[in-house]
Design an enzyme around this catalytic site. Structure first.
Site, PDB file in Angstrom:
ATOM      1  CE1 TYR A 254       2.273  -4.459   7.676  1.00  0.00           C
ATOM      2  CE2 TYR A 254       2.003  -2.999   5.785  1.00  0.00           C
ATOM      3  CZ  TYR A 254       2.822  -3.591   6.738  1.00  0.00           C
ATOM      4  OH  TYR A 254       4.165  -3.317   6.756  1.00  0.00           O
TER       5      TYR A 254
HETATM    6  P1  NAP Z   1       9.955 -10.233   7.474  1.00  0.00           P
HETATM    7  O1  NAP Z   1      11.125 -10.439   6.596  1.00  0.00           O
HETATM    8  O2  NAP Z   1       8.722 -11.019   7.265  1.00  0.00           O
HETATM    9  O3  NAP Z   1      10.452 -10.394   9.008  1.00  0.00           O
HETATM   10  C1  NAP Z   1       9.529 -10.196  10.038  1.00  0.00           C
HETATM   11  C2  NAP Z   1      10.260 -10.228  11.357  1.00  0.00           C
HETATM   12  O4  NAP Z   1       9.290  -9.991  12.394  1.00  0.00           O
HETATM   13  C3  NAP Z   1      10.874 -11.599  11.627  1.00  0.00           C
HETATM   14  O5  NAP Z   1      12.158 -11.411  12.173  1.00  0.00           O
HETATM   15  C4  NAP Z   1       9.941 -12.210  12.666  1.00  0.00           C
HETATM   16  O6  NAP Z   1      10.592 -13.020  13.614  1.00  0.00           O
HETATM   17  C5  NAP Z   1       9.449 -10.966  13.385  1.00  0.00           C
HETATM   18  N1  NAP Z   1       8.205 -11.245  14.100  1.00  0.00           N
HETATM   19  C6  NAP Z   1       6.994 -11.582  13.600  1.00  0.00           C
HETATM   20  N2  NAP Z   1       6.123 -11.806  14.597  1.00  0.00           N
HETATM   21  C7  NAP Z   1       6.803 -11.602  15.752  1.00  0.00           C
HETATM   22  C8  NAP Z   1       6.452 -11.668  17.110  1.00  0.00           C
HETATM   23  N3  NAP Z   1       5.217 -11.991  17.519  1.00  0.00           N
HETATM   24  N4  NAP Z   1       7.403 -11.379  18.044  1.00  0.00           N
HETATM   25  C9  NAP Z   1       8.665 -11.051  17.664  1.00  0.00           C
HETATM   26  N5  NAP Z   1       9.051 -10.990  16.389  1.00  0.00           N
HETATM   27  C10 NAP Z   1       8.131 -11.249  15.436  1.00  0.00           C
HETATM   28  O7  NAP Z   1       9.494  -8.703   7.439  1.00  0.00           O
HETATM   29  P2  NAP Z   1      10.292  -7.349   7.082  1.00  0.00           P
HETATM   30  O8  NAP Z   1       9.992  -6.997   5.700  1.00  0.00           O
HETATM   31  O9  NAP Z   1      11.702  -7.454   7.536  1.00  0.00           O
HETATM   32  O10 NAP Z   1       9.475  -6.331   8.002  1.00  0.00           O
HETATM   33  C11 NAP Z   1      10.028  -5.672   9.114  1.00  0.00           C
HETATM   34  C12 NAP Z   1       9.153  -4.465   9.450  1.00  0.00           C
HETATM   35  O11 NAP Z   1       9.113  -3.580   8.338  1.00  0.00           O
HETATM   36  C13 NAP Z   1       7.691  -4.828   9.748  1.00  0.00           C
HETATM   37  O12 NAP Z   1       7.231  -4.041  10.823  1.00  0.00           O
HETATM   38  C14 NAP Z   1       6.966  -4.460   8.465  1.00  0.00           C
HETATM   39  O13 NAP Z   1       5.613  -4.154   8.703  1.00  0.00           O
HETATM   40  C15 NAP Z   1       7.765  -3.243   8.049  1.00  0.00           C
HETATM   41  N6  NAP Z   1       7.653  -2.926   6.612  1.00  0.00           N
HETATM   42  C16 NAP Z   1       8.111  -3.806   5.675  1.00  0.00           C
HETATM   43  C17 NAP Z   1       7.974  -3.478   4.329  1.00  0.00           C
HETATM   44  C18 NAP Z   1       8.433  -4.410   3.245  1.00  0.00           C
HETATM   45  O14 NAP Z   1       8.105  -4.154   2.077  1.00  0.00           O
HETATM   46  N7  NAP Z   1       9.171  -5.461   3.535  1.00  0.00           N
HETATM   47  C19 NAP Z   1       7.403  -2.254   3.960  1.00  0.00           C
HETATM   48  C20 NAP Z   1       6.960  -1.399   4.949  1.00  0.00           C
HETATM   49  C21 NAP Z   1       7.095  -1.736   6.283  1.00  0.00           C
HETATM   50  P3  NAP Z   1      10.545 -14.649  13.564  1.00  0.00           P
HETATM   51  O15 NAP Z   1      11.042 -15.048  12.201  1.00  0.00           O
HETATM   52  O16 NAP Z   1      11.452 -15.047  14.685  1.00  0.00           O
HETATM   53  O17 NAP Z   1       9.113 -15.038  13.798  1.00  0.00           O
END
Ligand code: NAP
Length: 246
Positions: free
Chosen positions: A154
């Site tokens: 990741y």
């Molecule tokens: P999340 O709640 O799991 O949501 C992930 C989102 O990504 C969903 O809307 C999903 O859409 C979309 N997605 C996944 N695969 C996709 C694809 N192939 N094409 C288009 N959309 C896709 O995650 P989150 O926590 O909001 O994370 C958002 C970003 O923040 C990510 O880049 C993650 O790496 C980063 N981040 C998160 C954290 C954390 O602690 N949460 C920390 C650091 C960085 P669908 O539901 O429609 O599939």
């Protein structure tokens, strides 16, 4: 009275999690927003309806960001319905936590396909199709600083995204487009919470000196700055937003 054309923002993965908070914040900031989704069509439609009811402009567009054709069509649809884009937020991403030795080829390939190739696909379209003066915001992670066990693949994908950020900022010289990334610490979304015990979640929430988990809105405010008019002199930077974790 002539209607002022709204600036247009695409937020990938905006049906839920951080992306949904970003879409709501940018809509409130005055952007016409594209709520991109891959599988969460119900959530995407519900968010668009909520935004429209609040007087904002929003459309839901399905596209798997790891597929170049889907991304091209998403830009075509956006241009046809709302106009050329001014802001791209590369939020879509997945995370599977496990030791490198236990990581399957499939998990490796999926994670790189969505996090790295997905970001590459949208950056490539944006580089030739977005308006001058625009803003691009990529998504990294603070795990690049903590280097926790289990996060090799990741964090590796996000290291690639950080490099894209620095290089593309320079490649867009002369267009007045800024390219930055946000690197969140733990945020209370499915991506972080799924598969963790209550004890482990407690541990993570006490790790930063601010002693809480981040909320999607904490990141949406950072994106509001990086995507907005006040970010004119910040370019090619990674902004860690993690309560002081690292
Ligand atoms: P999340 O709640 O799991 O949501 C992930 C989102 O990504 C969903 O809307 C999903 O859409 C979309 N997605 C996944 N695969 C996709 C694809 N192939 N094409 C288009 N959309 C896709 O995650 P989150 O926590 O909001 O994370 C958002 C970003 O923040 C990510 O880049 C993650 O790496 C980063 N981040 C998160 C954290 C954390 O602690 N949460 C920390 C650091 C960085 P669908 O539901 O429609 O599939």
């Amino acid at each position: 009275m002539t209607q002022v054309q709204k600036q247009v923002a695409i937020i990938t993965g905006a049906a839920r999690g951080i992306g949904a908070a970003v879409a709501q914040r940018l809509a409130a900031d005055g952007f016409a927003v594209v709520v991109n989704y891959a599988s969460s069509s119900g959530e995407a439609d519900a968010l668009v309806e909520k935004l429209e009811k609040a007087g904002h402009t929003a459309i839901a567009v399905k596209a798997d960001v790891s597929k170049a054709d889907d991304v091209r069509v998403m830009f075509d649809t956006t241009e046809a319905k709302l106009g050329k884009i001014d802001v791209l937020v590369n939020n879509a991403g997945i995370m599977k936590v496990m030791p490198l030795a236990e990581t399957s080829d499939t998990v490796f390939e999926q994670t790189f396909a969505i996090n790295v190739q997905g970001t590459f696909n949208t950056l490539r379209e944006a580089a030739t199709r977005m308006n001058n003066g625009g803003r691009i915001v990529n998504f990294s992670t603070s795990v690049i600083g903590t280097n926790l066990p289990g996060y090799a693949v990741y964090a590796g994908t996000k290291a690639a995204v950080e490099t894209f950020t620095h290089v593309v900022a320079k490649e867009l010289r002369g267009r007045n487009i800024t390219v930055n990334a946000v690197a969140p610490g733990p945020i209370a979304t499915d991506l972080f919470l799924t598969g963790k015990s209550d004890e482990l979640i407690q541990q993570f929430s006490k790790a930063a000196p601010l002693e809480r988990l981040g909320q999607p809105e904490d990141i949406a405010s950072v994106i509001s700055f990086l995507a907005g008019p006040d970010c004119g002199w910040v370019n090619g930077q990674i902004l860690r937003a993690n309560g002081g974790l690292v």
